[in-house]
Design a protein around this motif. Structure first.
Motif, PDB file in Angstrom:
ATOM      1  N   UNK A 266       6.220   0.301 -24.829  1.00 34.50           N
ATOM      2  CA  UNK A 266       5.669   0.765 -26.100  1.00 34.50           C
ATOM      3  C   UNK A 266       4.490   1.710 -25.861  1.00 34.50           C
ATOM      4  N   UNK A 267       3.609   1.304 -24.923  1.00 35.07           N
ATOM      5  CA  UNK A 267       2.458   2.152 -24.611  1.00 35.07           C
ATOM      6  C   UNK A 267       2.908   3.515 -24.077  1.00 35.07           C
ATOM      7  N   UNK A 268       3.911   3.470 -23.182  1.00 36.65           N
ATOM      8  CA  UNK A 268       4.419   4.729 -22.624  1.00 36.65           C
ATOM      9  C   UNK A 268       4.982   5.618 -23.726  1.00 36.65           C
ATOM     10  N   UNK A 269       5.680   4.992 -24.687  1.00 37.70           N
ATOM     11  CA  UNK A 269       6.264   5.749 -25.789  1.00 37.70           C
ATOM     12  C   UNK A 269       5.167   6.436 -26.594  1.00 37.70           C
ATOM     13  N   UNK A 270       4.077   5.696 -26.849  1.00 42.11           N
ATOM     14  CA  UNK A 270       2.964   6.270 -27.626  1.00 42.11           C
ATOM     15  C   UNK A 270       2.362   7.461 -26.879  1.00 42.11           C
ATOM     16  N   UNK A 271       2.162   7.282 -25.555  1.00 43.99           N
ATOM     17  CA  UNK A 271       1.603   8.374 -24.749  1.00 43.99           C
ATOM     18  C   UNK A 271       2.538   9.587 -24.779  1.00 43.99           C
ATOM     19  N   UNK A 272       3.859   9.316 -24.661  1.00 45.86           N
ATOM     20  CA  UNK A 272       4.850  10.399 -24.650  1.00 45.86           C
ATOM     21  C   UNK A 272       4.816  11.167 -25.971  1.00 45.86           C
ATOM     22  N   UNK A 273       4.779  10.433 -27.073  1.00 40.96           N
ATOM     23  CA  UNK A 273       4.765  11.089 -28.384  1.00 40.96           C
ATOM     24  C   UNK A 273       3.502  11.950 -28.517  1.00 40.96           C
ATOM     25  N   UNK A 274       2.371  11.382 -28.073  1.00 44.18           N
ATOM     26  CA  UNK A 274       1.116  12.132 -28.154  1.00 44.18           C
ATOM     27  C   UNK A 274       1.200  13.404 -27.317  1.00 44.18           C
ATOM     28  N   UNK A 275       1.821  13.275 -26.114  1.00 43.21           N
ATOM     29  CA  UNK A 275       1.934  14.443 -25.230  1.00 43.21           C
ATOM     30  C   UNK A 275       2.845  15.497 -25.846  1.00 43.21           C
ATOM     31  N   UNK A 276       3.949  15.042 -26.464  1.00 45.87           N
ATOM     32  CA  UNK A 276       4.908  15.994 -27.035  1.00 45.87           C
ATOM     33  C   UNK A 276       4.318  16.777 -28.196  1.00 45.87           C
ATOM     34  N   UNK A 277       3.462  16.118 -28.969  1.00 49.06           N
ATOM     35  CA  UNK A 277       2.894  16.826 -30.120  1.00 49.06           C
ATOM     36  C   UNK A 277       1.960  17.940 -29.667  1.00 49.06           C
ATOM     37  N   UNK A 278       1.532  17.877 -28.395  1.00 52.64           N
ATOM     38  CA  UNK A 278       0.654  18.926 -27.884  1.00 52.64           C
ATOM     39  C   UNK A 278       1.446  20.157 -27.434  1.00 52.64           C
ATOM     40  N   UNK A 279       2.787  20.014 -27.331  1.00 51.91           N
ATOM     41  CA  UNK A 279       3.609  21.147 -26.900  1.00 51.91           C
ATOM     42  C   UNK A 279       3.598  22.245 -27.953  1.00 51.91           C
ATOM     43  N   UNK A 280       3.698  23.502 -27.496  1.00 50.52           N
ATOM     44  CA  UNK A 280       3.897  24.554 -28.478  1.00 50.52           C
ATOM     45  C   UNK A 280       5.390  24.730 -28.651  1.00 50.52           C
ATOM     46  N   UNK A 281       5.802  24.865 -29.879  1.00 49.00           N
ATOM     47  CA  UNK A 281       7.215  25.001 -30.165  1.00 49.00           C
ATOM     48  C   UNK A 281       7.375  26.052 -31.236  1.00 49.00           C
ATOM     49  N   UNK A 282       8.383  26.937 -31.067  1.00 47.53           N
ATOM     50  CA  UNK A 282       8.546  27.980 -32.087  1.00 47.53           C
ATOM     51  C   UNK A 282       8.916  27.411 -33.452  1.00 47.53           C
TER      52      UNK A 282
END
Ligand code: CUA
Length: 351
Positions: A13-29
Motif C-alpha cells: 500500500x505504501x509503495x502504491x502511494x509513493x508510485x501514485x505521488x511520483x506519477x503525478x509529478x510526470x509531465x504528460x501532454x
C-alpha cells in the motif's frame, strides 16, 4: 517481531502511494492538471474541490473507525453495551452528508450551466469531423476573424490553429463510428457521433502554446493513433496561417517540382487529397494544403520530418496499423519518387 511483520503487510500500500505521488509529478501532454482556458479551469477547480472533500470524508470515516476499533477493543471482563437510538448522532450523520453534497453540488451545477452556454456571436466557429483515424477541421466563421479575401470555409486537418484570447466554438460530428474529442488543457471531452452535430463547450485559450488532444473513444484498430494538436497563437500568426491556406503556393522547383508532378499524376494523390490552388481537390483524405508547416503527420503520431514522411508514404501501416484507406507506395513508386513527393509536401509551407 510482531510489529515488523505487521508493517510488512502495509508495504504494498505504501509503495502504491509513493508510485501514485511520483506519477503525478510526470509531465504528460494529456495532463488535466494544467488548464489553459477558463473552460478547462472550471473542470480543474471542481476536480480539486471534490478530491479535497473526498479526502476529508475518507479521513473522518477512517479516523472514526480507528478510534472505535481501539477504544472499544475486546478486553477481559468487558462486554459490549447495546445502544438503540441516539438523536444527536442521527442528526449529525444526516446533516454532515447534506453539507458535503451542497459544497460539491452547488459549484458543479454552476459549472454545468457555464459549460452549456451558447457561443458568443464573435466566437471562432470550428467544425470538426472525426474520421477513422484523423480529424477534419473546417473554419466556418466569423468572417472578421480572417483576413479580407479569405473565403470560408477554410479547411485543414489534425492541427487546429486558434488565436489566443478569442472564444472558440467547436461543433463536432463523425463520418463513421463513435469517436471522442478530448483536449484536456483547453476543454473537456465530448463524443462524436455520425449524423449528429454536437456543440463542444466554448473555451477561450488564455496563452500561446501547443496543446495535445486525442480520440478518447475506442473506434477501431488505429484508435490509439488518432491524435491532434491545437496551436494557440497570436492573432497575426493566425491570420497569416489562414490566409496562406488559400493562397496558391509558390511554384515548386527541383525535386519538389518532380514530387508535385507525381502527386498530380503517377502517384494519384490528388484523387483523395486537396492542395488549395492546385488541381488536387480530393476530399477522401486529409486536406494537405501547407502541409509543410504542420508539426506532425499521420494524425499527430509522428513528427513532421523528411524521413518520417518518406516512411509514411512508403509504408504507413508500419507506423499506424489498420485498415487505412491510403495505399502503401513502396511497391508502386521508387525510393527517389517517394523522396520527391516528400520534398513537394514538406515544401508547402505557410509563408
Ligand atoms: Cu477515434 Cu478512437
Amino acid at each position: 517481531m510482531r510489529w515488523s511483520r505487521h508493517w510488512r503487510g502495509w508495504l504494498p500500500l505504501l509503495l502504491l502511494i509513493v508510485l501514485i505521488a511520483a506519477l503525478t509529478a510526470c509531465t504528460s501532454p494529456q495532463t488535466t492538471f494544467s488548464p489553459k482556458s477558463e473552460a478547462a479551469g472550471r473542470i480543474h477547480t471542481l476536480y480539486i474541490l471534490i478530491t479535497v472533500m473526498a479526502s476529508l470524508v475518507g479521513a473522518a470515516v477512517l479516523g472514526a473507525l480507528a478510534y472505535a476499533l481501539i477504544k472499544f477493543r475486546a478486553r477481559p471482563g468487558r462486554t459490549a453495551s447495546q445502544v438503540h437510538g441516539n438523536t444527536k448522532l442521527e442528526i449529525a450523520w444526516t446533516l454532515a452528508p447534506v453539507a458535503v453534497m451542497l459544497i460539491i453540488g452547488a459549484p458543479t451545477i454552476v459549472a454545468i450551466a457555464d459549460a452549456a452556454k451558447d457561443p458568443e456571436p464573435d466566437a471562432l466557429k470550428v467544425h470538426v469531423v472525426a474520421h477513422q483515424w484523423w480529424w477534419e477541421v473546417e473554419y466556418r466563421g466569423p468572417a472578421d476573424a480572417f483576413p479580407p479575401g479569405v473565403e470560408l470555409p477554410v479547411i485543414t486537418a489534425n492541427e487546429i490553429h486558434v488565436p489566443v484570447g478569442r472564444q472558440v466554438s467547436v461543433t463536432l460530428e463523425s463520418a463513421d463510428v463513435v469517436h471522442s474529442f478530448w483536449l484536456p488543457q483547453l476543454v473537456g471531452k465530448v463524443d462524436a457521433f455520425p449524423g449528429l452535430v454536437r456543440q463542444v463547450p466554448v473555451f477561450t485559450p488564455q496563452e500561446v502554446g501547443v496543446f495535445s488532444g486525442l480520440c478518447a473513444e475506442f473506434c477501431g484498430i488505429a484508435h490509439a493513433n488518432m491524435r491532434f494538436r491545437v496551436i494557440v497563437e497570436s492573432l497575426g500568426d493566425f491570420k497569416r496561417w489562414a490566409e496562406s491556406l488559400q493562397t496558391p503556393p509558390s511554384p515548386s522547383t527541383g525535386l519538389a517540382a518532380q514530387g508535385e508532378q507525381l502527386f498530380m499524376e503517377k502517384g494519384g494523390c490528388l484523387a483523395c487529397h486537396t492542395v488549395a490552388g492546385t488541381d488536387a481537390q480530393g476530399k477522401i483524405g486529409p486536406n494537405l494544403t501547407r502541409f509543410g508547416s504542420r508539426t506532425t503527420l499521420g494524425a499527430g503520431i509522428l513528427e513532421n520530418t523528411d524521413e518520417n514522411l518518406r516512411l509514411w508514404i512508403s509504408d504507413l501501416r508500419e507506423e499506424k496499423p489498420g485498415a487505412l484507406l491510403m495505399p502503401t507506395f513502396q511497391d508502386t513508386l521508387t525510393e527517389g519518387e517517394i523522396a520527391a513527393l516528400a520534398a513537394y509536401l514538406r515544401g508547402q509551407r505557410v509563408e
